[in-house]
Scaffold this active site. Structure first.
Site, mmCIF file in Angstrom:
data_model
loop_
_atom_site.group_PDB
_atom_site.id
_atom_site.type_symbol
_atom_site.label_atom_id
_atom_site.label_comp_id
_atom_site.label_asym_id
_atom_site.label_seq_id
_atom_site.Cartn_x
_atom_site.Cartn_y
_atom_site.Cartn_z
ATOM 1 N N LYS A 107 0.808 -1.214 0.000
ATOM 2 C CA LYS A 107 0.000 0.000 0.000
ATOM 3 C C LYS A 107 0.846 1.272 0.000
ATOM 4 O O LYS A 107 0.338 2.356 -0.267
ATOM 5 C CB LYS A 107 -0.969 -0.011 1.175
ATOM 6 C CG LYS A 107 -2.018 -1.101 1.021
ATOM 7 C CD LYS A 107 -3.090 -1.021 2.085
ATOM 8 C CE LYS A 107 -4.197 -2.024 1.823
ATOM 9 N NZ LYS A 107 -3.798 -3.409 2.181
HETATM 10 C C1 LIG Z 1 -4.535 -4.465 1.708
HETATM 11 C C2 LIG Z 1 -3.839 -5.772 1.677
HETATM 12 C C3 LIG Z 1 -4.270 -6.822 0.841
HETATM 13 C C4 LIG Z 1 -5.528 -6.735 0.006
HETATM 14 O O1 LIG Z 1 -5.416 -5.846 -1.070
HETATM 15 P P1 LIG Z 1 -6.731 -5.362 -1.850
HETATM 16 O O2 LIG Z 1 -6.270 -4.374 -2.840
HETATM 17 O O3 LIG Z 1 -7.630 -4.765 -0.804
HETATM 18 O O4 LIG Z 1 -7.352 -6.580 -2.462
HETATM 19 C C5 LIG Z 1 -3.518 -7.989 0.802
HETATM 20 N N1 LIG Z 1 -2.417 -8.126 1.561
HETATM 21 C C6 LIG Z 1 -1.972 -7.158 2.389
HETATM 22 C C7 LIG Z 1 -0.771 -7.403 3.211
HETATM 23 C C8 LIG Z 1 -2.651 -5.940 2.464
HETATM 24 O O5 LIG Z 1 -2.205 -4.982 3.292
#
Ligand SMILES: *Cc1c(COP(=O)(O)O)cnc(C)c1O
Length: 426
Positions: A107
Site C-alpha cells: 500500500k
Molecule cells: C490491503 C492488503 C491486501 C488486500 O489488497 P486489496 O487491494 O484490498 O485486495 C492484501 N495483503 C496485504 C498485506 C494488504 O495490506
C-alpha cells in the site's frame, strides 16, 4: 481524462476532482472513461525503460492535463524509491515482493502517489483537505507515512482498538504532525461505518476525502508493479499468471488495468481467505456480500469488496468473460499455515500469511506450463506472532520497524460517531 461514477447517477469529473472527492456524490466509485493501450513497441522494448519511465507511460493518460508532465515524473520518482524484486520459489513459481517500502506493505505505492497528487492540488489553497480513512491494519500505516508533512492535508485514521498488530498500531500512532489516530472502541466494520457516515453528514465543517483503494490515485499506481514483474521475467517466461492475495480487490483490479493497457498477462487469480464472496459469485453467478470473518490474513478480511464492481466493468459486466480471464479461490487459516510451512521447509522462504494465500492460489490452479507469480503483499515481520509461531523461528526486525517500536503511541479514544463528529468539527 474524465471519470464516471459506476452508479451512473453523478456528473463526470476530471482526475483532479475524482482524487479530491474520492467517492462520487451518488456513492459510486469512479472509473476512467477511456483506456488506450500502450504501443506494442513499448511493451516489446520494455527492457529499455526504467521503472520511472514505465510508470509514467502507464499512468499519464489517466492523469491527463491535471498535473504537468515534469511534476508527474517527480511524483513517480519519489513514489518508487524502493525495489520490487521477483524472487524465484519453484521452477514455475516466483514471488513479487512488494514490501520494500517504508511501511513494508504494497500500500506504500498507492499511498505515496496519492499523497503527492493531493499535495500538488492543494499547493496554494487556504482550505485544507482532510483524508479520513478506516484501517484494518496496513492502510493506516501506509497513509500516515505517505501523507506525513504534506501541506494542506490533514489525515485522520480510525482503527479498531486491540484488533491491529502492535507494529501496525505503532506505524499509525507515532508520527504526529498532520496525522491523527482515533482508537475506536469497536471492530473494523464500525470504523468503516463511521467514515461512511461522516462522508454523508452535511454538518461536517471540513472537506473530506478517502485514501482507500476506491480513490483512483491510490488504486491506479498499483498497475506499475505488474509491469515491473513482467519486465523482470518475460525473457525466461512467455506466459504469466498472477495470483493476487485479495481483500478489497483493488490490487488485482489494477493488474487487470495493466492487462488492458496491453501487458501480456495470461490469467489472474484472486486468492482470498475464507471471505469468499467473489469465489462464490464465480461459482454460482450470485453476488452476495457477507459480514467479514476474522482470519490470520487480516488485511483481506473483507466481505463486500468495493473494487469488484470495477473488475466487472473491465470485463463488460459479463460473467463468462470474467471467468475466462479470472479465477478466485478461497483458503482457510489452517491451509494458509500449512502453506507457510511448506514454502519455508521446501524452499527456505518466509512468506507472510497473505503471500501464502497467494501461493496457494497458484498451487490450486492448472498453470499449463505458464509461470506463476504470487504477490508478497507484506513483509512477514508485520504479522510477527503468526509467522514466528507457525514456523517456530524468530524473525529479525528490520530497521524501519525498530525505529518506531520505542516511539510513544498517541491516539484519541472514540466510542461512537458523535465522538468522531465532535473531533472533526473542533
Ligand atoms: C490491503 C492488503 C491486501 C488486500 O489488497 P486489496 O487491494 O484490498 O485486495 C492484501 N495483503 C496485504 C498485506 C494488504 O495490506
Amino acid at each position: 481524462m474524465n471519470y464516471y461514477s459506476l452508479h451512473h447517477k453523478a456528473p463526470k469529473v476530471s482526475f483532479k476532482e475524482a482524487v479530491i472527492k474520492g467517492l462520487a456524490p451518488d456513492r459510486g466509485i469512479y472509473f476512467p472513461e477511456n483506456i488506450t493501450p500502450l504501443s506494442d513497441e513499448f511493451i516489446q522494448n520494455i527492457d529499455q525503460y526504467s521503472h520511472e519511465e514505465i510508470a509514467f507511460e502507464a499512468i499519464k493518460q489517466f492523469v491527463g492535463d491535471d498535473i504537468p508532465n515534469d511534476i508527474l515524473k517527480e511524483i513517480i520518482t519519489e513514489t518508487l524509491s524502493f525495489d520490487f524484486p521477483v524472487v524465484p520459489i519453484e521452477d514455475n513459481i516466483g514471488t513479487l515482493e512488494l514490501f520494500h517500502g517504508p511501511t513494508m506493505a504494497f500500500k506504500d505505492v498507492g499511498a505515496r502517489f496519492m499523497a503527492r497528487c493531493l499535495g500538488y492540488f492543494n499547493r496554494d489553497k487556504e482550505e485544507k483537505v482532510t483524508v479520513l480513512v478506516a484501517t484494518s491494519g496496513d492502510t493506516g500505516g501506509a497513509v500516515a507515512n505517505g501523507f506525513l508533512g504534506v501541506k494542506g492535508v490533514d489525515v485522520v485514521i480510525l482503527y479498531p482498538s486491540g484488533k491491529v498488530s502492535e507494529i501496525q498500531e505503532k506505524q499509525l500512532t507515532t508520527l504526529g504532525q498532520n496525522i491523527t489516530a482515533l482508537e475506536i472502541d469497536g471492530v473494523f466494520d464500525d470504523c468503516q461505518d463511521m467514515v461512511k457516515t461522516a462522508f454523508l453528514d452535511t454538518e461536517i465543517e471540513r472537506t473530506l476525502t478517502s485514501a482507500n483503494s476506491i480513490n483512483i490515485a491510490r488504486w491506479l499506481p498499483q498497475m506499475f508493479y505488474f509491469f515491473f514483474a513482467y519486465k523482470a521475467v518475460h525473457k525466461q517466461h512467455k506466459n504469466i499468471v498472477f495470483s493476487v492475495p485479495s481483500g478489497n480487490f483493488g490490487n488485482i483490479c489494477a493488474g487487470i488495468m495493466a492487462q488492458k493497457l496491453g501487458l501480456p498477462i495470461q490469467h489472474f487469480i484472486a486468492s482470498t481467505n475464507v471471505n469468499d464472496t467473489v469465489s462464490n459469485y464465480l461459482e454460482n453467478g450470485e453476488y452476495v456480500p457477507k459480514k467479514s470473518i476474522a482470519t490470520i490474513s487480516n488485511a483481506m478480511d473483507v466481505g463486500n469488496p468495493s473494487n469488484f464492481i470495477r473488475i466487472q466493468e473491465l470485463y463488460n459486466n459479463d460473467l463468462a468473460t470474467i471467468k475466462q480471464h479470472f479465477s478466485s479461490y478461497s483458503f482457510t487459516d489452517s491451509e494458509t499455515k500449512a502453506a507457510m510451512k511448506a514454502i519455508h521447509n521446501q524452499h527456505n522462504y518466509i512468506a507472510d500469511p497473505h503471500g501464502a494465500v497467494g501461493y496457494l492460489g497458484l498451487k490450486n490452479h492448472d498453470l499449463q506450463g505458464a509461470y506463476g507469480i504470487f504477490l508478497e503483499t507484506a513483509h512477514p515481520v508485520k504479522f510477527l506472532p503468526t509467522v514466528e509461531s507457525t514456523l517456530s523461528l524468530k524473525l529479525d526486525i528490520p530497521s524501519q520497524i525498530q525505529e518506531i517500536m520505542h516511539k510513544e503511541k498517541h491516539a484519541i479514544q472514540a466510542a461512537d460517531y458523535d465522538d468522531l463528529k465532535r473531533f472533526l468539527n473542533t
